[in-house]
Every structure is written in C-alpha cells, then in structure tokens.
Design a protein around this motif. Structure first.
Motif: not given
Length: 64
Positions: A1-16
């Motif tokens: 869903s759109r929510l899970s994709m946006s949460v994943q984007d946030i997590r990937l950004d912070y992981a970097d």
C-alpha cells in the motif's frame, strides 16, 4: 500500500544517514554513537507521524 511504501522510504533514508554517520571518522566515537541514537529517534518519530497523518487524511477517489 501507499503507507507501507512511504514508511519504507523513510526507513531507507534514515538507514543511509545512519550508515554515513557510523563511517564518519572526522568525529569521535562518542559523538557518532550520539548522532546514531538521535537519528534513530528521528526515524521512529517520522514513521509515527507518517502513519498518524495517513489515517487523518480524507479518502479521495482516484480517477482512472
């Protein structure tokens, strides 16, 4: 869903960001640990805010 994709984007950004701080040798080990802790707190807050805002937004129909 759109929510899970946006949460994943946030997590990937912070992981970097966290990876970059962990490998930054221009600051002391103690400062690196503190920055990593701060980034993890920011990440958790950003994810919570994203989830909260997702459910507060009104549902709109998408045109095909």
């Amino acid at each position: 869903s759109r929510l899970s994709m946006s949460v994943q984007d946030i997590r990937l950004d912070y992981a970097d960001r966290i990876y970059s701080v962990k490998h930054d040798t221009s600051i002391s080990h103690k400062q690196r640990r503190q920055k990593v802790r701060d980034l993890k707190k920011e990440r958790d807050k950003a994810v919570q805010d994203e989830i909260r805002n997702y459910y507060k937004k009104p549902v709109t129909q998408q045109e095909s």
